[in-house]
Design a protein around this motif. Sequence first.
Motif, PDB file in Angstrom:
ATOM      1  N   TRP A  78       0.785  -1.228   0.000  1.00  0.00           N
ATOM      2  CA  TRP A  78       0.000   0.000   0.000  1.00  0.00           C
ATOM      3  C   TRP A  78       0.822   1.286   0.000  1.00  0.00           C
ATOM      4  CZ3 TRP A  78      -5.108  -0.366  -0.966  1.00  0.00           C
ATOM      5  CH2 TRP A  78      -5.709  -1.615  -0.784  1.00  0.00           C
TER       6      TRP A  78
ATOM      7  N   ASP B 145       2.977   7.222  -8.216  1.00  0.00           N
ATOM      8  CA  ASP B 145       1.645   7.313  -7.607  1.00  0.00           C
ATOM      9  C   ASP B 145       1.429   8.701  -7.010  1.00  0.00           C
ATOM     10  OD1 ASP B 145       1.292   4.539  -8.133  1.00  0.00           O
ATOM     11  OD2 ASP B 145       2.093   4.009  -6.155  1.00  0.00           O
TER      12      ASP B 145
ATOM     13  N   LEU C 174      -6.502   3.738  -6.548  1.00  0.00           N
ATOM     14  CA  LEU C 174      -5.290   3.435  -7.312  1.00  0.00           C
ATOM     15  C   LEU C 174      -4.601   2.178  -6.785  1.00  0.00           C
ATOM     16  CD1 LEU C 174      -3.268   4.528  -9.488  1.00  0.00           C
ATOM     17  CD2 LEU C 174      -2.137   5.723  -7.614  1.00  0.00           C
ATOM     18  N   LYS C 175      -4.365   2.129  -5.487  1.00  0.00           N
ATOM     19  CA  LYS C 175      -3.668   0.982  -4.910  1.00  0.00           C
ATOM     20  C   LYS C 175      -4.549  -0.270  -4.901  1.00  0.00           C
ATOM     21  CE  LYS C 175       0.070   1.300  -3.894  1.00  0.00           C
ATOM     22  NZ  LYS C 175       1.267   1.249  -4.767  1.00  0.00           N
TER      23      LYS C 175
ATOM     24  N   PHE D 164      -6.766  -1.031  -7.079  1.00  0.00           N
ATOM     25  CA  PHE D 164      -6.754  -1.537  -8.444  1.00  0.00           C
ATOM     26  C   PHE D 164      -5.459  -2.281  -8.740  1.00  0.00           C
ATOM     27  CE2 PHE D 164      -6.361  -1.453 -13.026  1.00  0.00           C
ATOM     28  CZ  PHE D 164      -7.626  -1.837 -13.435  1.00  0.00           C
ATOM     29  N   GLU D 165      -4.335  -1.801  -8.218  1.00  0.00           N
ATOM     30  CA  GLU D 165      -3.057  -2.494  -8.399  1.00  0.00           C
ATOM     31  C   GLU D 165      -3.097  -3.904  -7.805  1.00  0.00           C
ATOM     32  OE1 GLU D 165       0.399  -0.509  -6.920  1.00  0.00           O
ATOM     33  OE2 GLU D 165       0.060   1.245  -8.179  1.00  0.00           O
ATOM     34  N   VAL D 166      -3.731  -4.030  -6.666  1.00  0.00           N
ATOM     35  CA  VAL D 166      -3.775  -5.311  -5.956  1.00  0.00           C
ATOM     36  C   VAL D 166      -4.803  -6.262  -6.569  1.00  0.00           C
ATOM     37  CG1 VAL D 166      -4.280  -6.416  -3.738  1.00  0.00           C
ATOM     38  CG2 VAL D 166      -3.014  -4.264  -3.785  1.00  0.00           C
TER      39      VAL D 166
ATOM     40  N   ALA E 277      -6.827  -5.665  -9.530  1.00  0.00           N
ATOM     41  CA  ALA E 277      -7.115  -5.501 -10.964  1.00  0.00           C
ATOM     42  C   ALA E 277      -8.606  -5.219 -11.197  1.00  0.00           C
ATOM     43  CB  ALA E 277      -6.659  -6.703 -11.767  1.00  0.00           C
TER      44      ALA E 277
END
Length: 81
Positions: free
Chosen positions: A24, A30, A49-50, A52-54, A56
């Motif tokens: 995180w 970022d 944002l984060k 979505f990174e984790v 998808a």
Amino acid sequence: MGDLDERAGRLRQDWEPEDLIEVWTLLEDDMKKVRNKSGATRLGFALLLKFFEVEARFPEAAREVPAAAVEYLAQQVKVPR
């Protein structure tokens, strides 16, 4: 990495400090994306944002975002929780 709660198929809610940092932490790229936002918008954008990174994907409900991640990101973007 084991970020998913295998039983429920959703992002786990219990995070150890070192895991929070690994997953995180907002990187410089970022931070560039969140700098032009303010207040709750800045925090919300950083969380999306984060997440979505984790995952998808974006969360369907606020409860999907771990409370520890909210606290940790709020500190990073200097927004009160």
